[in-house]
Design an enzyme around this catalytic site. Structure first.
Site, PDB file in Angstrom:
ATOM      1  N   ASP A   1       5.554  16.125  54.045  1.00 45.25           N
ATOM      2  CA  ASP A   1       6.340  15.044  53.430  1.00 45.25           C
ATOM      3  C   ASP A   1       5.653  13.689  53.603  1.00 45.25           C
ATOM      4  OD1 ASP A   1       8.490  14.023  52.025  1.00 45.25           O
ATOM      5  OD2 ASP A   1       9.733  13.742  53.805  1.00 45.25           O
TER       6      ASP A   1
ATOM      7  N   ASN B   1       4.000  11.949  50.887  1.00 41.94           N
ATOM      8  CA  ASN B   1       2.935  11.645  49.912  1.00 41.94           C
ATOM      9  C   ASN B   1       3.265  10.392  49.102  1.00 41.94           C
ATOM     10  OD1 ASN B   1       1.728  14.014  50.665  1.00 41.94           O
ATOM     11  ND2 ASN B   1       2.227  15.141  48.793  1.00 41.94           N
TER      12      ASN B   1
ATOM     13  N   ASN C   1      13.408  19.935  44.292  1.00 43.06           N
ATOM     14  CA  ASN C   1      12.438  18.966  43.774  1.00 43.06           C
ATOM     15  C   ASN C   1      12.428  18.880  42.242  1.00 43.06           C
ATOM     16  OD1 ASN C   1      10.097  19.492  46.497  1.00 43.06           O
ATOM     17  ND2 ASN C   1      11.436  17.744  46.194  1.00 43.06           N
TER      18      ASN C   1
ATOM     19  N   SER D   1      15.623  20.129  55.094  1.00 42.18           N
ATOM     20  CA  SER D   1      15.539  20.109  53.626  1.00 42.18           C
ATOM     21  C   SER D   1      15.455  21.503  52.988  1.00 42.18           C
ATOM     22  CB  SER D   1      14.360  19.242  53.155  1.00 42.18           C
ATOM     23  OG  SER D   1      14.514  17.903  53.609  1.00 42.18           O
TER      24      SER D   1
HETATM   25  C1  IPE Z   1      10.814  18.523  51.308  1.00 38.71           C
HETATM   26  O1  IPE Z   1      10.515  17.200  51.049  1.00 38.71           O
HETATM   27  C2  IPE Z   1      10.138  19.416  50.330  1.00 38.71           C
HETATM   28  C3  IPE Z   1       8.683  19.431  50.350  1.00 38.71           C
HETATM   29  C4  IPE Z   1       7.877  18.768  51.158  1.00 38.71           C
HETATM   30  C5  IPE Z   1       8.089  20.271  49.380  1.00 38.71           C
HETATM   31  P1  IPE Z   1      11.480  16.253  50.213  1.00 38.71           P
HETATM   32  O2  IPE Z   1      10.839  14.925  50.187  1.00 38.71           O
HETATM   33  O3  IPE Z   1      11.804  16.870  48.920  1.00 38.71           O
HETATM   34  O4  IPE Z   1      12.800  16.245  51.118  1.00 38.71           O
HETATM   35  P2  IPE Z   1      14.033  15.234  51.123  1.00 38.71           P
HETATM   36  O5  IPE Z   1      14.501  15.104  49.713  1.00 38.71           O
HETATM   37  O6  IPE Z   1      13.529  13.938  51.655  1.00 38.71           O
HETATM   38  O7  IPE Z   1      15.028  15.862  52.044  1.00 38.71           O
HETATM   39  C1  IPE Z   2       6.085  15.514  49.705  1.00 34.98           C
HETATM   40  O1  IPE Z   2       5.950  14.147  49.575  1.00 34.98           O
HETATM   41  C2  IPE Z   2       5.607  16.266  48.485  1.00 34.98           C
HETATM   42  C3  IPE Z   2       6.669  16.935  47.727  1.00 34.98           C
HETATM   43  C4  IPE Z   2       7.932  16.948  47.996  1.00 34.98           C
HETATM   44  C5  IPE Z   2       6.238  17.669  46.561  1.00 34.98           C
HETATM   45  P1  IPE Z   2       7.070  13.274  48.829  1.00 34.98           P
HETATM   46  O2  IPE Z   2       6.741  13.222  47.395  1.00 34.98           O
HETATM   47  O3  IPE Z   2       8.420  13.785  49.154  1.00 34.98           O
HETATM   48  O4  IPE Z   2       6.817  11.871  49.496  1.00 34.98           O
HETATM   49  P2  IPE Z   2       7.943  10.809  49.897  1.00 34.98           P
HETATM   50  O5  IPE Z   2       8.875  11.507  50.858  1.00 34.98           O
HETATM   51  O6  IPE Z   2       8.630  10.393  48.644  1.00 34.98           O
HETATM   52  O7  IPE Z   2       7.172   9.720  50.565  1.00 34.98           O
HETATM   53 MG    MG Z   3       9.773  13.339  50.582  1.00 31.22          MG
END
Ligand code: IPE
Ligand code: IPE
Ligand code: MG
Length: 254
Positions: A24, A26, A72, A200
């Site tokens: 998480d 990115n 997602n 999550s």
């Molecule tokens: C969890 O991250 C899913 C993945 C890393 C693939 P999210 O960014 O989707 O989680 P929440 O929404 O913050 O709980």
């Molecule tokens: C995790 O990083 C990747 C996926 C869920 C695909 P995020 O995209 O959730 O990054 P943040 O949490 O918004 O920083």
């Molecule tokens: Mg995230």
């Protein structure tokens, strides 16, 4: 079949046998650099390469990475489509290297929702690496822990139709062979990058006795040193599985 942590007390080694990671942060990594979120996802793929290699070198047998959750799909369509394209290009570019490194690739989740081209690529990548034994890399894609428990229950009922009239006969050993990751032991170590302290909808069933490690570092910045720090933290845990500290010490003394 691997032993269940709630049926018997598992033996744990100093290096976690199975590591499960929520990659998480990115988006925030990119935003903090005034870059578009997708730049963070692209850098996230680089971090995957580093961590896969580091885990294989450390003797981890199973590494599971949460790449895309069943929730997602709620993101903007443009971001979802970039994530799908990155997944396709990562499979196209990396599978030969995984194979050369003795890594078996598995993808778990409700894969029927992906475009046919991606589904075919997933099947090809899995079969290309199926005989490899050094480490199993599982990518969880369109995965949700609740989906997994539901699909396993449906499949257990299909395998044991007598359960419908005798539900009291349902036990763990009838259900767990149907979970998407029945080929792996329960995770020893869970890592979530990006600062949030939540699961999550990741491996809900399998995390029953997993050690949970949270770090503020964003996924693109998670490197082999950060992984080593998580392993050091893991080594300091006393895994009791419901027992007392005294019992655990007595077992360790043999
Ligand atoms: C969890 O991250 C899913 C993945 C890393 C693939 P999210 O960014 O989707 O989680 P929440 O929404 O913050 O709980
Ligand atoms: C995790 O990083 C990747 C996926 C869920 C695909 P995020 O995209 O959730 O990054 P943040 O949490 O918004 O920083
Ligand atoms: Mg995230």
């Amino acid at each position: 079949m691997f032993p269940s942590s709630t049926v018997a007390v598992p033996v744990s080694a100093s290096v976690p046998r199975h590591v499960a990671i929520i990659m998480d942060g990115n988006g925030r990594w990119a935003t903090s650099r005034r870059l578009p979120r997708v730049a963070g996802h692209a850098r996230g793929v680089e971090a995957v390469r580093t961590i896969v290699e580091a885990c294989a070198k450390s003797g981890v047998e199973f590494l599971t990475l949460f790449a895309f959750s069943s929730e997602n799909w709620r993101r903007p369509v443009e971001e979802v489509s970039v994530l799908m394209r990155l997944f396709i290009s990562a499979l196209e570019r990396e599978v030969e290297q995984l194979h050369a490194n003795g890594i078996r690739l598995r993808v778990v989740g409700d894969l029927g929702a992906f475009e046919p081209r991606l589904q075919a690529l997933i099947r090809q990548s899995e079969s290309r690496t199926v005989t490899n034994q050094r480490m199993t890399l599982t990518v969880a894609a369109n995965y949700g822990g609740r989906w997994d428990i539901l699909q396993a229950t449906r499949s257990a009922l299909r395998a044991h139709p007598e359960l419908v009239s005798r539900p009291e006969q349902l036990d763990e050993s009838m259900l767990t062979p149907h979970l998407a990751m029945a080929y792996a032991p329960e995770p020893d170590l869970f890592i979530r990058t990006g600062g949030e302290q939540r699961v999550s909808n990741f491996l809900l069933w399998q995390l029953a006795y997993t050690e949970l490690h949270f770090t503020d570092r964003f996924w693109p910045d998670f490197d082999d040193k950060a992984l080593e720090a998580a392993f050091d933290w893991y080594r300091q845990r006393e895994r009791r599985f419901g027992q007392t500290s005294g019992q655990v010490a007595a077992q360790a003394a043999g």
